[in-house]
Design a protein around this motif. Structure first.
Motif: not given
Length: 278
Positions: A2-5, A8-11, A222-233, A267-274
């Motif tokens: 959603t828009t709310a999701d 806060r996302l900045s590209i 640097r990798g796309q979110l979810g492709d590596g070792s970082v716990d973003f949450r 689109a992929e960045v937004a999806e991976r961010y959420v």
């Protein structure tokens, strides 16, 4: 999603480097993303004033400008040139209506092994630039880089080192960047994020993943979110527990992403961010 999701996302501009500034503005508007982070070279090429008008007309907020810094030279003339360039960067940030200039401190001068002296020259530069920036409504954000960059790019390797420098100055003038790519490995990072939050010094929060094996050009690893070792949450919980409620900027340098269609990448960045950071 959603828009709310995405509120806060900045590209960051470098994440979709294949796009021109007009393409970035149009693409973000179409995707419902209202924030962008910018880099000086493409902004200068397009024109600072022209960029400011483009983004304002599109209703986009500039969350940061990258980068200033490189303060560690031994030669006085070189240091003076660096200060002049950073004053220009501050002026550009103000013209773009962003309150955050990201600083990469600089590495060891050729032939030097004096990390302590290099860091002290960073502090000396901040003492000159912080009041200049404050007069223009711009905060200086020291970004610690992974230790593998200490020799040639950034003698500030940990959040603790960045805060030791920042805390010499008022919080509204100098703070830090929390960048997951550079800090994910450090078990002291959570305590230092809390320290930064207590002082009101988290000026920018950036996301990118750490992938292995690293590409030949480490800077582009640097990798796309979810492709590596970082716990973003976990990082998001820590910065929010520390009081940060600002934009969350995705900044990925990756040639494989740059070779793809920009709209597909966005689109992929937004999806991976959420998926990984919300």
């Amino acid at each position: 999603m959603t828009t709310a999701d995405l509120a806060r996302l900045s590209i960051n501009q470098e994440t979709i480097k294949q796009w021109s500034l007009p393409e970035l503005a149009e693409g973000c508007v179409k995707a419902g993303i209202g924030k962008v982070g910018l880099w000086r070279a493409p902004v200068q090429a397009y024109g600072v004033g022209r960029t400011a008008r483009l983004l304002a007309d599109a209703g986009l907020t500039v969350t940061s400008l990258c980068r200033g810094g490189f303060f560690t030279a031994l030669d006085p003339a070189e240091r003076a040139r660096a200060l002049d360039d950073n004053r220009a960067a501050i002026d550009e940030a103000a013209a773009l209506s962003t309150d955050t200039l990201v600083l990469v401190s600089g590495g060891l001068p050729p032939g030097s092994r004096d990390l302590t002296g290099a860091r002290e020259r960073v502090a000396e530069a901040l003492a000159v630039l912080a009041p200049y920036a404050a007069e223009r409504g711009v905060r200086l954000a020291i970004e610690p880089l992974h230790p593998m960059y200490a020799s040639d790019r950034c003698v500030v390797s940990t959040l603790a080192q960045a805060l030791d420098l920042a805390e010499r100055f008022p919080a509204e003038q100098v703070g830090v960047v929390v960048d997951t790519y550079h800090l994910w490995w450090d078990d002291r990072a959570p305590a230092q994020i809390a320290r930064a939050g207590r002082g009101g010094r988290i000026h920018s929060f950036q996301l990118a993943d750490w992938i292995t094996p690293l590409p030949a050009g480490v800077l582009l690893g640097r990798g796309q979110l979810g492709d590596g070792s970082v716990d973003f949450r976990a990082f998001r919980r820590e910065v929010e527990s520390a009081g940060f409620d600002g934009p969350i900027e995705v900044e990925i340098f990756n040639e494989a992403l740059w070779a793809r269609d920009g709209a597909e990448v966005l689109a992929e960045v937004a999806e991976r961010y959420v998926q990984h950071a919300c």
